[in-house]
Scaffold this motif. Structure first.
Motif, PDB file in Angstrom:
ATOM      1  N   HIS A  74     -87.614  61.161  41.585  1.00 17.88           N
ATOM      2  CA  HIS A  74     -87.125  61.068  40.205  1.00 17.88           C
ATOM      3  C   HIS A  74     -88.205  61.364  39.157  1.00 17.88           C
ATOM      4  O   HIS A  74     -87.890  61.503  37.979  1.00 17.88           O
ATOM      5  N   GLN A  75     -89.451  61.485  39.575  1.00 15.21           N
ATOM      6  CA  GLN A  75     -90.537  61.762  38.642  1.00 15.21           C
ATOM      7  C   GLN A  75     -90.735  63.259  38.399  1.00 15.21           C
ATOM      8  O   GLN A  75     -91.565  63.650  37.584  1.00 15.21           O
ATOM      9  N   PHE A  76     -89.965  64.089  39.078  1.00 15.15           N
ATOM     10  CA  PHE A  76     -90.161  65.531  38.984  1.00 15.15           C
ATOM     11  C   PHE A  76     -89.129  66.200  38.078  1.00 15.15           C
ATOM     12  O   PHE A  76     -87.995  65.741  37.947  1.00 15.15           O
ATOM     13  N   THR A  77     -89.565  67.307  37.500  1.00 13.63           N
ATOM     14  CA  THR A  77     -88.679  68.172  36.726  1.00 13.63           C
ATOM     15  C   THR A  77     -88.670  69.539  37.395  1.00 13.63           C
ATOM     16  O   THR A  77     -89.735  70.102  37.692  1.00 13.63           O
ATOM     17  N   VAL A  78     -87.496  70.063  37.664  1.00 13.24           N
ATOM     18  CA  VAL A  78     -87.347  71.378  38.287  1.00 13.24           C
ATOM     19  C   VAL A  78     -86.537  72.268  37.349  1.00 13.24           C
ATOM     20  O   VAL A  78     -86.084  71.827  36.290  1.00 13.24           O
ATOM     21  N   SER A  82     -80.758  79.235  36.066  1.00 11.82           N
ATOM     22  CA  SER A  82     -80.899  80.009  34.831  1.00 11.82           C
ATOM     23  C   SER A  82     -82.232  79.750  34.133  1.00 11.82           C
ATOM     24  O   SER A  82     -82.496  80.297  33.067  1.00 11.82           O
ATOM     25  N   GLY A  83     -83.067  78.904  34.737  1.00  8.68           N
ATOM     26  CA  GLY A  83     -84.396  78.654  34.191  1.00  8.68           C
ATOM     27  C   GLY A  83     -84.521  77.450  33.282  1.00  8.68           C
ATOM     28  O   GLY A  83     -85.584  77.206  32.714  1.00  8.68           O
ATOM     29  N   THR A 144     -82.303  87.294  43.139  1.00  4.17           N
ATOM     30  CA  THR A 144     -82.726  86.402  42.063  1.00  4.17           C
ATOM     31  C   THR A 144     -82.163  85.004  42.290  1.00  4.17           C
ATOM     32  O   THR A 144     -81.294  84.799  43.156  1.00  4.17           O
ATOM     33  N   SER A 145     -82.627  84.060  41.503  1.00  7.78           N
ATOM     34  CA  SER A 145     -82.119  82.688  41.586  1.00  7.78           C
ATOM     35  C   SER A 145     -80.630  82.639  41.266  1.00  7.78           C
ATOM     36  O   SER A 145     -79.862  81.924  41.919  1.00  7.78           O
ATOM     37  N   PHE A 163     -80.746  75.407  42.630  1.00 12.22           N
ATOM     38  CA  PHE A 163     -81.782  75.532  41.622  1.00 12.22           C
ATOM     39  C   PHE A 163     -82.508  76.881  41.680  1.00 12.22           C
ATOM     40  O   PHE A 163     -82.141  77.775  42.441  1.00 12.22           O
ATOM     41  N   GLN A 164     -83.529  76.995  40.864  1.00 14.09           N
ATOM     42  CA  GLN A 164     -84.333  78.209  40.840  1.00 14.09           C
ATOM     43  C   GLN A 164     -85.097  78.368  42.152  1.00 14.09           C
ATOM     44  O   GLN A 164     -85.456  77.394  42.801  1.00 14.09           O
TER      45      GLN A 164
END
Length: 247
Positions: A74-78, A82-83, A144-145, A163-164
């Protein structure tokens, strides 16, 4: 270029391990056959085996756990396909299954199909799947993503987030994957061995278990179902044997 050559070498070594495990090649040679081999041939075989040993040892060394300051997913940002930034704290209180996916892998059909089935069954019970496209394994996610996202949603009716694209191994691996690998290394090291390696995460964002490619999504259903009751349950005993069983 060195990274590409190294990843290719590791992939070949992994395939060889699987080849030997399936019994396609035998290391048991009769005394008669052994005598027929010339000294030069025996020397070449020993040299090849020694090379494989050093590849294995190097892979263990490179896959060693890296210390990370974070203590929870939960401490991460991804980033989404679409970015846009997605803070994983929005998944607090949910059991998560994180998977590195690929659209052109031999395990794509079975894994995506079962991921969709698993998600539909448990999505209303506090369960979420987070898919991360990755092109590091024989370039099996080349698009691409957004193309990876469209593939999952169109062909397999994925309702969970895709996700990306990320890297899961090496110095440029996504911070989230550095954390996942450090939390649950295998006896072969922490390195992700192939597509569709899965990490099961508790409601508190703690990594509970890790499953290799051969562990299908439905095979870990019992663990997912019982997590809200008994978080420490570990279901997969078959992992850590060769590249396919060891994430």
């Amino acid at each position: 270029m060195n990274n590409i050559i190294w990843e290719y070498s590791i992939t070949r070594f992994n395939y060889l391990g699987l080849f030997l495990m399936k019994g396609k090649t035998s290391c048991n040679v009769s005394a008669t056959e052994s005598k027929k081999r010339s000294p030069a041939r025996k020397k070449d075989i020993n040299k090849r085996l020694l090379s494989l040993f050093f590849i294995f040892e190097r892979e263990r060394e490179m896959g060693a756990s890296v210390s990370v300051p974070e203590r929870s997913v939960h401490q991460f940002t991804v980033k989404d396909s679409s970015g846009k930034d997605v803070n994983l704290s929005i998944y607090q209180g949910k059991v998560l299954l994180l998977v590195n996916v690929a659209s052109k892998c031999g395990f794509t059909e079975s894994n995506y199909t079962q991921l969709t089935e698993l998600y539909r069954k448990y999505k209303d019970q506090g369960f979420e799947i987070l898919a991360f496209p990755c092109n590091q394994f024989l370039y099996q996610e080349p698009g691409t993503s957004q193309e990876a996202h469209e593939f999952a949603c169109t062909r397999f009716q994925a309702e969970y987030p895709v996700f990306q694209k990320v890297r899961v191994n090496g110095q440029n691996a996504a911070p989230l994957y550095k954390f996942l690998k450090a939390s649950k290394p295998t006896f072969l090291g922490s390195r992700i061995k192939w597509n569709f390696t899965k990490f099961l995460v508790s409601k508190d964002g703690i990594v509970i278990d890790r499953y290799g490619t051969m562990a299908t999504p439905l095979s870990i259903e019992v663990c997912i179902h019982s997590l809200p009751i008994q978080i420490v349950l570990s279901y997969t005993i078959i992992c850590d044997v060769g590249f396919m069983f060891c994430g």
